[in-house]
Motif scaffolding. Structure first.
Motif, mmCIF file in Angstrom:
data_model
loop_
_atom_site.group_PDB
_atom_site.id
_atom_site.type_symbol
_atom_site.label_atom_id
_atom_site.label_comp_id
_atom_site.label_asym_id
_atom_site.label_seq_id
_atom_site.Cartn_x
_atom_site.Cartn_y
_atom_site.Cartn_z
ATOM 1 N N VAL A 97 16.685 32.444 1.025
ATOM 2 C CA VAL A 97 15.212 32.007 1.751
ATOM 3 C C VAL A 97 14.075 32.979 1.356
ATOM 4 N N ILE A 98 13.148 32.296 1.161
ATOM 5 C CA ILE A 98 12.082 33.191 0.666
ATOM 6 C C ILE A 98 11.361 33.715 2.038
ATOM 7 N N ARG A 99 11.408 35.061 2.046
ATOM 8 C CA ARG A 99 11.139 35.693 3.485
ATOM 9 C C ARG A 99 9.576 35.901 3.304
ATOM 10 N N ALA A 100 8.903 35.942 4.406
ATOM 11 C CA ALA A 100 7.573 36.442 4.468
ATOM 12 C C ALA A 100 7.666 37.686 4.551
ATOM 13 N N ARG A 101 6.472 38.278 3.902
ATOM 14 C CA ARG A 101 6.239 39.772 3.743
ATOM 15 C C ARG A 101 5.939 40.577 4.966
ATOM 16 N N GLN A 157 8.305 33.792 11.241
ATOM 17 C CA GLN A 157 9.684 33.015 10.528
ATOM 18 C C GLN A 157 10.745 33.346 11.084
ATOM 19 N N ASN A 158 10.941 34.663 11.362
ATOM 20 C CA ASN A 158 12.249 34.971 12.093
ATOM 21 C C ASN A 158 12.502 34.478 13.554
ATOM 22 N N GLN A 159 11.342 34.204 14.238
ATOM 23 C CA GLN A 159 11.318 33.426 15.469
ATOM 24 C C GLN A 159 11.858 31.980 15.238
ATOM 25 N N ALA A 160 11.210 31.253 14.200
ATOM 26 C CA ALA A 160 11.595 30.086 13.988
ATOM 27 C C ALA A 160 13.136 29.950 13.505
ATOM 28 N N LEU A 161 13.554 30.810 12.818
ATOM 29 C CA LEU A 161 15.052 30.846 12.390
ATOM 30 C C LEU A 161 16.036 31.064 13.723
ATOM 31 N N CYS A 162 15.558 31.960 14.802
ATOM 32 C CA CYS A 162 16.441 32.189 15.935
ATOM 33 C C CYS A 162 16.376 30.830 16.770
ATOM 34 N N ALA A 163 15.261 30.012 16.709
ATOM 35 C CA ALA A 163 15.361 29.035 17.426
ATOM 36 C C ALA A 163 16.141 27.890 16.691
ATOM 37 N N ILE A 164 16.213 27.647 15.518
ATOM 38 C CA ILE A 164 17.183 26.767 14.932
ATOM 39 C C ILE A 164 18.568 27.287 14.940
ATOM 40 N N ILE A 165 18.667 28.502 14.690
ATOM 41 C CA ILE A 165 20.284 29.060 15.149
ATOM 42 C C ILE A 165 20.907 28.796 16.582
ATOM 43 N N PHE A 166 19.795 28.990 17.536
ATOM 44 C CA PHE A 166 20.199 28.734 18.545
ATOM 45 C C PHE A 166 20.717 27.320 18.835
ATOM 46 N N LEU A 167 19.677 26.307 18.189
ATOM 47 C CA LEU A 167 20.181 24.500 18.595
ATOM 48 C C LEU A 167 21.321 24.548 17.852
ATOM 49 N N ALA A 209 6.260 37.655 9.111
ATOM 50 C CA ALA A 209 7.682 37.674 8.950
ATOM 51 C C ALA A 209 8.325 37.601 10.548
ATOM 52 N N SER A 210 7.722 38.197 11.382
ATOM 53 C CA SER A 210 8.221 37.908 12.769
ATOM 54 C C SER A 210 8.215 36.334 13.305
ATOM 55 N N PHE A 226 12.945 24.455 5.128
ATOM 56 C CA PHE A 226 11.914 24.926 6.407
ATOM 57 C C PHE A 226 11.321 26.154 6.346
ATOM 58 N N LEU A 227 12.359 27.074 6.342
ATOM 59 C CA LEU A 227 12.106 28.637 6.538
ATOM 60 C C LEU A 227 10.966 28.841 5.216
ATOM 61 N N THR A 228 11.522 28.558 4.038
ATOM 62 C CA THR A 228 10.741 28.742 2.848
ATOM 63 C C THR A 228 9.221 28.142 2.831
ATOM 64 N N HIS A 229 9.212 26.856 3.474
ATOM 65 C CA HIS A 229 7.915 26.244 3.607
ATOM 66 C C HIS A 229 6.955 27.093 4.778
ATOM 67 N N LEU A 230 7.538 27.586 5.505
ATOM 68 C CA LEU A 230 6.611 28.342 6.399
ATOM 69 C C LEU A 230 6.255 29.663 5.959
ATOM 70 N N ALA A 231 6.989 30.246 4.787
ATOM 71 C CA ALA A 231 6.407 31.506 4.396
ATOM 72 C C ALA A 231 5.543 31.405 3.100
ATOM 73 N N VAL A 232 5.854 30.126 2.275
ATOM 74 C CA VAL A 232 5.182 29.795 1.208
ATOM 75 C C VAL A 232 3.747 29.164 1.369
ATOM 76 N N LYS A 233 4.192 28.078 2.045
ATOM 77 C CA LYS A 233 2.772 27.194 2.263
ATOM 78 C C LYS A 233 2.026 27.615 3.551
ATOM 79 N N GLU A 234 2.646 27.892 4.375
ATOM 80 C CA GLU A 234 1.761 28.126 5.762
ATOM 81 C C GLU A 234 1.403 29.471 6.108
ATOM 82 N N HIS A 235 1.959 30.503 5.164
ATOM 83 C CA HIS A 235 1.744 31.800 5.216
ATOM 84 C C HIS A 235 2.046 32.488 6.378
#
Length: 165
Positions: free
Chosen positions: A124-128, A99-109, A96-97, A84-93
């Protein structure tokens, strides 16, 4: 005074624990477990997250679930989070912030609602992050600019620099 603050903090922690356990009491009384997003909302409120954070985290958890074709997060783990995180960075462009917000939400869950440990997410392919441009010129840079100006232009630039503009 310190003792009073310590007592208040202890009482606050007890109230938060009671509120958190109230979720399970209500769900056992009705015989139904609250839906996942309701559990997430309640976990955020018990921890006094803002309403905007609550809305954002719910948004990201929904996107995560729908990305994996409405699978329950309990059935998923690190590879799905990574995808999911890689998809956000690669496909949806996304940035970085974001993508990090999405990661925090999922980790909280996983941590507070599903009570499931998340291990290493792997590669994880990180957004630049965009390059940070300098906001202020150095003294040497200002001197070299002023040395290349003459007449009225030098006077205007010197006054602008001297006044902090």
């Amino acid at each position: 005074m310190i003792q009073t603050q310590t007592n208040q903090l202890t009482n606050f922690k007890k109230e938060a624990a009671v509120s958190a356990s109230a979720i399970h009491v209500v769900s056992s009384a009705t015989g139904k477990k609250p839906k996942l997003l309701e559990q997430l909302r309640e976990a955020l409120r018990v921890r006094h997250y803002s309403r905007s954070t609550e809305a954002t985290y719910i948004h990201w958890v929904k996107r995560y679930i729908f990305f994996h074709h409405v699978r329950h997060p309990q059935e998923m783990a690190e590879p799905e989070i990574n995808a999911f995180l890689t998809h956000l960075a690669v496909k949806e462009h996304v940035g970085a912030s974001t993508q990090n917000q999405a990661l925090c939400a999922i980790i909280f869950l996983y941590r507070y609602v599903l009570e499931k440990k998340i291990g290493d997410l792997g590669e994880v392919i990180r957004a630049r992050k965009p390059p940070r441009l300098p906001v202020v010129m150095t003294k040497f840079e200002v001197k070299s600019v002023l040395d290349n100006l003459a007449g009225d232009k030098w006077l205007i630039a010197y006054l602008l620099y001297g006044s902090g503009l």
